[in-house]
Design a protein around this motif. Structure first.
Motif, PDB file in Angstrom:
ATOM      1  N   LEU A 156       0.821  -1.212   0.000  1.00 21.37           N
ATOM      2  CA  LEU A 156       0.000   0.000   0.000  1.00 21.37           C
ATOM      3  C   LEU A 156       0.856   1.264   0.000  1.00 21.37           C
ATOM      4  O   LEU A 156       0.556   2.234  -0.703  1.00 21.37           O
ATOM      5  CB  LEU A 156      -0.932  -0.008   1.219  1.00 21.37           C
ATOM      6  CG  LEU A 156      -2.020  -1.082   1.226  1.00 21.37           C
ATOM      7  CD1 LEU A 156      -2.720  -1.121   2.578  1.00 21.37           C
ATOM      8  CD2 LEU A 156      -3.028  -0.859   0.105  1.00 21.37           C
ATOM      9  N   GLN A 157       1.913   1.266   0.806  1.00 21.02           N
ATOM     10  CA  GLN A 157       2.763   2.461   0.890  1.00 21.02           C
ATOM     11  C   GLN A 157       3.562   2.681  -0.388  1.00 21.02           C
ATOM     12  O   GLN A 157       3.724   3.813  -0.839  1.00 21.02           O
ATOM     13  CB  GLN A 157       3.718   2.338   2.082  1.00 21.02           C
ATOM     14  CG  GLN A 157       4.703   3.492   2.228  1.00 21.02           C
ATOM     15  CD  GLN A 157       4.015   4.817   2.504  1.00 21.02           C
ATOM     16  OE1 GLN A 157       3.077   4.879   3.282  1.00 21.02           O
ATOM     17  NE2 GLN A 157       4.496   5.890   1.887  1.00 21.02           N
ATOM     18  N   SER A 158       4.042   1.607  -0.994  1.00 25.02           N
ATOM     19  CA  SER A 158       4.929   1.738  -2.157  1.00 25.02           C
ATOM     20  C   SER A 158       4.189   2.009  -3.447  1.00 25.02           C
ATOM     21  O   SER A 158       4.782   2.493  -4.416  1.00 25.02           O
ATOM     22  CB  SER A 158       5.748   0.447  -2.321  1.00 25.02           C
ATOM     23  OG  SER A 158       4.903  -0.645  -2.659  1.00 25.02           O
ATOM     24  N   ILE A 161       1.146  -2.065  -6.268  1.00 29.18           N
ATOM     25  CA  ILE A 161       0.004  -2.812  -6.787  1.00 29.18           C
ATOM     26  C   ILE A 161      -0.500  -2.118  -8.046  1.00 29.18           C
ATOM     27  O   ILE A 161      -0.949  -0.959  -8.007  1.00 29.18           O
ATOM     28  CB  ILE A 161      -1.131  -2.910  -5.753  1.00 29.18           C
ATOM     29  CG1 ILE A 161      -0.623  -3.561  -4.469  1.00 29.18           C
ATOM     30  CG2 ILE A 161      -2.301  -3.708  -6.321  1.00 29.18           C
ATOM     31  CD1 ILE A 161      -1.632  -3.576  -3.339  1.00 29.18           C
ATOM     32  N   ASP A 162      -0.419  -2.818  -9.158  1.00 25.56           N
ATOM     33  CA  ASP A 162      -0.808  -2.245 -10.439  1.00 25.56           C
ATOM     34  C   ASP A 162      -2.267  -1.805 -10.420  1.00 25.56           C
ATOM     35  O   ASP A 162      -3.139  -2.508  -9.921  1.00 25.56           O
ATOM     36  CB  ASP A 162      -0.589  -3.279 -11.544  1.00 25.56           C
ATOM     37  CG  ASP A 162      -0.748  -2.701 -12.934  1.00 25.56           C
ATOM     38  OD1 ASP A 162      -0.547  -1.482 -13.084  1.00 25.56           O
ATOM     39  OD2 ASP A 162      -1.089  -3.460 -13.851  1.00 25.56           O
ATOM     40  N   ARG A 163      -2.519  -0.606 -10.929  1.00 27.81           N
ATOM     41  CA  ARG A 163      -3.859  -0.037 -11.073  1.00 27.81           C
ATOM     42  C   ARG A 163      -4.508   0.349  -9.742  1.00 27.81           C
ATOM     43  O   ARG A 163      -5.703   0.615  -9.696  1.00 27.81           O
ATOM     44  CB  ARG A 163      -4.788  -0.995 -11.846  1.00 27.81           C
ATOM     45  CG  ARG A 163      -4.325  -1.283 -13.268  1.00 27.81           C
ATOM     46  CD  ARG A 163      -5.243  -2.265 -13.974  1.00 27.81           C
ATOM     47  NE  ARG A 163      -5.180  -3.605 -13.413  1.00 27.81           N
ATOM     48  CZ  ARG A 163      -4.286  -4.521 -13.785  1.00 27.81           C
ATOM     49  NH1 ARG A 163      -3.382  -4.236 -14.702  1.00 27.81           N
ATOM     50  NH2 ARG A 163      -4.292  -5.719 -13.251  1.00 27.81           N
ATOM     51  N   GLN A 164      -3.743   0.383  -8.659  1.00 29.52           N
ATOM     52  CA  GLN A 164      -4.343   0.796  -7.395  1.00 29.52           C
ATOM     53  C   GLN A 164      -4.520   2.309  -7.363  1.00 29.52           C
ATOM     54  O   GLN A 164      -3.775   3.066  -7.993  1.00 29.52           O
ATOM     55  CB  GLN A 164      -3.487   0.360  -6.212  1.00 29.52           C
ATOM     56  CG  GLN A 164      -2.208   1.177  -5.987  1.00 29.52           C
ATOM     57  CD  GLN A 164      -1.455   0.728  -4.742  1.00 29.52           C
ATOM     58  OE1 GLN A 164      -1.770  -0.281  -4.137  1.00 29.52           O
ATOM     59  NE2 GLN A 164      -0.451   1.479  -4.356  1.00 29.52           N
ATOM     60  N   LYS A 165      -5.537   2.753  -6.635  1.00 22.00           N
ATOM     61  CA  LYS A 165      -5.788   4.178  -6.427  1.00 22.00           C
ATOM     62  C   LYS A 165      -5.051   4.590  -5.160  1.00 22.00           C
ATOM     63  O   LYS A 165      -5.381   4.125  -4.072  1.00 22.00           O
ATOM     64  CB  LYS A 165      -7.282   4.435  -6.301  1.00 22.00           C
ATOM     65  CG  LYS A 165      -8.085   4.052  -7.548  1.00 22.00           C
ATOM     66  CD  LYS A 165      -9.574   4.253  -7.316  1.00 22.00           C
ATOM     67  CE  LYS A 165     -10.369   3.831  -8.555  1.00 22.00           C
ATOM     68  NZ  LYS A 165     -11.840   3.968  -8.325  1.00 22.00           N
ATOM     69  N   GLN A 166      -4.051   5.463  -5.323  1.00 23.41           N
ATOM     70  CA  GLN A 166      -3.165   5.743  -4.205  1.00 23.41           C
ATOM     71  C   GLN A 166      -3.886   6.378  -3.026  1.00 23.41           C
ATOM     72  O   GLN A 166      -3.574   6.066  -1.866  1.00 23.41           O
ATOM     73  CB  GLN A 166      -2.004   6.640  -4.658  1.00 23.41           C
ATOM     74  CG  GLN A 166      -0.882   6.773  -3.644  1.00 23.41           C
ATOM     75  CD  GLN A 166      -0.171   5.443  -3.352  1.00 23.41           C
ATOM     76  OE1 GLN A 166      -0.476   4.409  -3.935  1.00 23.41           O
ATOM     77  NE2 GLN A 166       0.789   5.478  -2.441  1.00 23.41           N
ATOM     78  N   ASP A 167      -4.867   7.255  -3.264  1.00 22.07           N
ATOM     79  CA  ASP A 167      -5.580   7.865  -2.139  1.00 22.07           C
ATOM     80  C   ASP A 167      -6.351   6.808  -1.352  1.00 22.07           C
ATOM     81  O   ASP A 167      -6.383   6.821  -0.117  1.00 22.07           O
ATOM     82  CB  ASP A 167      -6.511   8.972  -2.619  1.00 22.07           C
ATOM     83  CG  ASP A 167      -7.530   8.505  -3.651  1.00 22.07           C
ATOM     84  OD1 ASP A 167      -7.297   7.467  -4.304  1.00 22.07           O
ATOM     85  OD2 ASP A 167      -8.564   9.192  -3.808  1.00 22.07           O
ATOM     86  N   GLU A 168      -6.952   5.854  -2.063  1.00 21.27           N
ATOM     87  CA  GLU A 168      -7.669   4.756  -1.421  1.00 21.27           C
ATOM     88  C   GLU A 168      -6.699   3.857  -0.666  1.00 21.27           C
ATOM     89  O   GLU A 168      -6.982   3.410   0.455  1.00 21.27           O
ATOM     90  CB  GLU A 168      -8.428   3.953  -2.477  1.00 21.27           C
ATOM     91  CG  GLU A 168      -9.312   2.858  -1.932  1.00 21.27           C
ATOM     92  CD  GLU A 168     -10.090   2.177  -3.041  1.00 21.27           C
ATOM     93  OE1 GLU A 168     -11.331   2.281  -3.030  1.00 21.27           O
ATOM     94  OE2 GLU A 168      -9.458   1.540  -3.911  1.00 21.27           O
ATOM     95  N   SER A 169      -5.544   3.598  -1.253  1.00 18.65           N
ATOM     96  CA  SER A 169      -4.544   2.751  -0.618  1.00 18.65           C
ATOM     97  C   SER A 169      -4.036   3.368   0.684  1.00 18.65           C
ATOM     98  O   SER A 169      -3.849   2.663   1.687  1.00 18.65           O
ATOM     99  CB  SER A 169      -3.368   2.515  -1.564  1.00 18.65           C
ATOM    100  OG  SER A 169      -3.768   1.755  -2.681  1.00 18.65           O
ATOM    101  N   LEU A 170      -3.821   4.671   0.681  1.00 19.99           N
ATOM    102  CA  LEU A 170      -3.303   5.324   1.882  1.00 19.99           C
ATOM    103  C   LEU A 170      -4.341   5.353   3.003  1.00 19.99           C
ATOM    104  O   LEU A 170      -3.987   5.282   4.185  1.00 19.99           O
ATOM    105  CB  LEU A 170      -2.832   6.740   1.534  1.00 19.99           C
ATOM    106  CG  LEU A 170      -1.595   6.791   0.620  1.00 19.99           C
ATOM    107  CD1 LEU A 170      -1.223   8.235   0.303  1.00 19.99           C
ATOM    108  CD2 LEU A 170      -0.406   6.069   1.264  1.00 19.99           C
TER     109      LEU A 170
END
Length: 222
Positions: A156-158, A161-170
């Motif tokens: 999640l921090q890095s 994950i392909d196609r991940q939404k960074q705001d959602e991941s954080l």
């Protein structure tokens, strides 16, 4: 009907979750003890007798109302499908540790290759199925709880994950780092925080699939 393949390594509750699965679905098959995450996945694909197969991990408890009957149409047989999973430790519900439907030939094509996030490396086509199909049961002891959290926090921090939404991941990472229910909740929070810091310190994210290395990190307190 597609094959159901159960993959286990050294999870303390693996035999229990396997028995629960095979009691309901006697045709399920198991791959156990294969060293190396990619190698284990390849072995799952090798024993599949169908063009796609259901992938169930050892720390996954299948919901009583989920029955593995879904069949994509012929235009979606090369798509990786991922169902949602509830995590009682941090209250999150998303694809982490979720049940997958993999195209068998796409998995076999990864043999000999080094990948970090396996699921998103299988195909450039991905579908997040908005159905909760399982519960995560990784909080069996301090180490395995820590390991699950550390690995996911690194992803999640890095942003690997392909196609991940960074705001959602954080937002998810924040939950991992602050919420810890159950007997080993503190191990989950510690693992997530250390995984996040490992990335911030420039750590090699490809190491998260090396379970021997992870145990050494845990024993040394990172």
């Amino acid at each position: 009907m597609f094959d159901i393949i159960f993959m286990s390594y050294q999870e303390p509750n693996a035999d229990e979750t396997w028995q629960r699965l095979v009691d309901r679905f006697p045709w399920a098959r198991r791959v156990h003890g294969v060293k190396g995450l990619v190698n284990a996945h390849i072995e799952c694909a090798k024993i599949s007798r169908t063009s796609m197969y259901w992938h169930v991990e050892a720390d996954t408890l299948v919901k009583e109302d989920f029955n593995f009957t879904y069949r994509p149409d012929k235009w979606n047989r090369d798509v990786v499908h991922v169902w949602r999973a509830e995590n009682p430790v941090n209250g999150l519900t998303y694809g982490n540790n979720g049940i997958k439907l993999f195209p068998t030939d796409k998995v076999l094509a990864l043999e000999g290759k080094k990948v970090t996030d396996f699921t998103t490396s299988v195909s450039d086509k991905f579908k997040a199925v908005q159905v909760v199909a399982s519960t995560v049961s990784a909080d069996t002891d301090p180490f395995n709880t820590w390991k699950s959290a550390f690995r996911e926090a690194v992803k999640l921090q890095s942003g690997l994950i392909d196609r991940q939404k960074q705001d959602e991941s954080l937002k998810r990472l924040e939950a991992w780092c602050t919420v810890g229910n159950g007997n080993f909740g503190h191990s989950s929070i510690e693992g997530a925080r250390q995984g996040k810091q490992y990335v911030l310190d420039g750590g090699d994210v490809t190491k998260i699939n090396d379970f021997v290395w992870l145990k050494e990190m845990y024993d040394n307190g990172v």
